[in-house]
Scaffold this motif. Structure first.
Motif, PDB file in Angstrom:
ATOM      1  N   GLY A   2     -10.511 -47.700  36.911  1.00  0.00           N
ATOM      2  CA  GLY A   2      -9.319 -47.249  36.211  1.00  0.00           C
ATOM      3  C   GLY A   2      -9.152 -45.751  36.299  1.00  0.00           C
ATOM      4  O   GLY A   2      -9.816 -45.071  37.085  1.00  0.00           O
ATOM      5  N   ASP A   3      -8.248 -45.240  35.470  1.00  0.00           N
ATOM      6  CA  ASP A   3      -7.962 -43.813  35.427  1.00  0.00           C
ATOM      7  C   ASP A   3      -8.726 -43.176  34.272  1.00  0.00           C
ATOM      8  O   ASP A   3      -8.782 -43.733  33.174  1.00  0.00           O
ATOM      9  N   PHE A   4      -9.271 -42.010  34.532  1.00  0.00           N
ATOM     10  CA  PHE A   4     -10.040 -41.273  33.531  1.00  0.00           C
ATOM     11  C   PHE A   4      -9.555 -39.833  33.499  1.00  0.00           C
ATOM     12  O   PHE A   4      -9.132 -39.292  34.519  1.00  0.00           O
ATOM     13  N   ALA A   5      -9.639 -39.197  32.324  1.00  0.00           N
ATOM     14  CA  ALA A   5      -9.289 -37.789  32.182  1.00  0.00           C
ATOM     15  C   ALA A   5     -10.429 -37.090  31.445  1.00  0.00           C
ATOM     16  O   ALA A   5     -10.964 -37.615  30.458  1.00  0.00           O
ATOM     17  N   PHE A   6     -10.811 -35.922  31.944  1.00  0.00           N
ATOM     18  CA  PHE A   6     -11.922 -35.167  31.369  1.00  0.00           C
ATOM     19  C   PHE A   6     -11.498 -33.726  31.124  1.00  0.00           C
ATOM     20  O   PHE A   6     -10.602 -33.200  31.791  1.00  0.00           O
ATOM     21  N   ALA A   7     -12.171 -33.077  30.182  1.00  0.00           N
ATOM     22  CA  ALA A   7     -11.977 -31.655  29.914  1.00  0.00           C
ATOM     23  C   ALA A   7     -13.315 -31.097  29.432  1.00  0.00           C
ATOM     24  O   ALA A   7     -14.201 -31.850  29.023  1.00  0.00           O
ATOM     25  N   VAL A   8     -13.442 -29.777  29.477  1.00  0.00           N
ATOM     26  CA  VAL A   8     -14.698 -29.111  29.131  1.00  0.00           C
ATOM     27  C   VAL A   8     -14.400 -27.961  28.183  1.00  0.00           C
ATOM     28  O   VAL A   8     -13.365 -27.294  28.315  1.00  0.00           O
ATOM     29  N   ALA A  26     -13.224 -29.475  38.351  1.00  0.00           N
ATOM     30  CA  ALA A  26     -12.948 -30.385  39.462  1.00  0.00           C
ATOM     31  C   ALA A  26     -13.793 -31.640  39.289  1.00  0.00           C
ATOM     32  O   ALA A  26     -14.848 -31.611  38.661  1.00  0.00           O
ATOM     33  N   ALA A  27     -13.309 -32.736  39.862  1.00  0.00           N
ATOM     34  CA  ALA A  27     -14.028 -34.004  39.750  1.00  0.00           C
ATOM     35  C   ALA A  27     -14.098 -34.672  41.111  1.00  0.00           C
ATOM     36  O   ALA A  27     -13.192 -34.560  41.927  1.00  0.00           O
ATOM     37  N   LYS A  28     -15.206 -35.364  41.331  1.00  0.00           N
ATOM     38  CA  LYS A  28     -15.401 -36.131  42.556  1.00  0.00           C
ATOM     39  C   LYS A  28     -15.939 -37.496  42.143  1.00  0.00           C
ATOM     40  O   LYS A  28     -16.724 -37.593  41.203  1.00  0.00           O
ATOM     41  N   VAL A  29     -15.495 -38.542  42.829  1.00  0.00           N
ATOM     42  CA  VAL A  29     -15.913 -39.898  42.489  1.00  0.00           C
ATOM     43  C   VAL A  29     -16.681 -40.488  43.666  1.00  0.00           C
ATOM     44  O   VAL A  29     -16.265 -40.369  44.812  1.00  0.00           O
ATOM     45  N   GLU A  56     -21.723 -42.108  34.686  1.00  0.00           N
ATOM     46  CA  GLU A  56     -21.540 -43.454  35.241  1.00  0.00           C
ATOM     47  C   GLU A  56     -20.497 -44.148  34.375  1.00  0.00           C
ATOM     48  O   GLU A  56     -20.640 -44.191  33.158  1.00  0.00           O
ATOM     49  N   VAL A  57     -19.437 -44.653  34.997  1.00  0.00           N
ATOM     50  CA  VAL A  57     -18.418 -45.369  34.232  1.00  0.00           C
ATOM     51  C   VAL A  57     -18.596 -46.870  34.432  1.00  0.00           C
ATOM     52  O   VAL A  57     -19.104 -47.310  35.457  1.00  0.00           O
ATOM     53  N   PHE A  86     -18.568 -37.062  39.184  1.00  0.00           N
ATOM     54  CA  PHE A  86     -19.221 -35.759  39.158  1.00  0.00           C
ATOM     55  C   PHE A  86     -18.189 -34.720  38.746  1.00  0.00           C
ATOM     56  O   PHE A  86     -17.145 -34.607  39.375  1.00  0.00           O
ATOM     57  N   LEU A  87     -18.492 -33.979  37.680  1.00  0.00           N
ATOM     58  CA  LEU A  87     -17.604 -32.908  37.218  1.00  0.00           C
ATOM     59  C   LEU A  87     -18.294 -31.567  37.444  1.00  0.00           C
ATOM     60  O   LEU A  87     -19.512 -31.457  37.273  1.00  0.00           O
TER      61      LEU A  87
END
Length: 99
Positions: free
Chosen positions: A73-79, A21-24, A68-69, A30-31
């Motif tokens: 814009g749009d971002f995609a994350f994976a772990v 999950a992500a929070k901005v 910190e970005v 924050f992931l």
């Protein structure tokens, strides 16, 4: 005499983390994800175009990451999960955020 190396050992299943999950907040992302049993570390990836770029040089010990970005814009994350011998799982489902 039996050597320790031939002793039976627990086979560890290397699985990608789940529940990512992500929070901005402002320009901070924050992931967090569910901790994996017997998986001592995690790598975090960001998608840049068609490529996945690893964001941390050494595996994280905790199931969370703060970034910190420098742009909106749009971002995609994976772990991925990482074992102490360096073997790595597939990446998790991706999570997308807009900053």
């Amino acid at each position: 005499k039996q050597s320790l190396s031939s002793a039976p050992h627990l086979e560890v299943q290397l699985r990608p983390p789940s529940g990512i999950a992500a929070k901005v907040a402002g320009r901070t992302v924050f992931l967090a994800w569910l901790d994996q049993v017997n998986q001592p570390g995690y790598y975090v990836y960001e998608r840049e175009g068609m490529e996945w770029v690893r964001l941390n040089a050494t595996p994280l010990a905790r199931p969370s990451f703060r970034l910190e970005v420098d742009r909106d814009g749009d971002f995609a994350f994976a772990v991925s999960s990482v074992l102490s011998d360096g073997s790595e799982s597939e990446r998790s489902e991706e999570v997308k955020v807009r900053v």
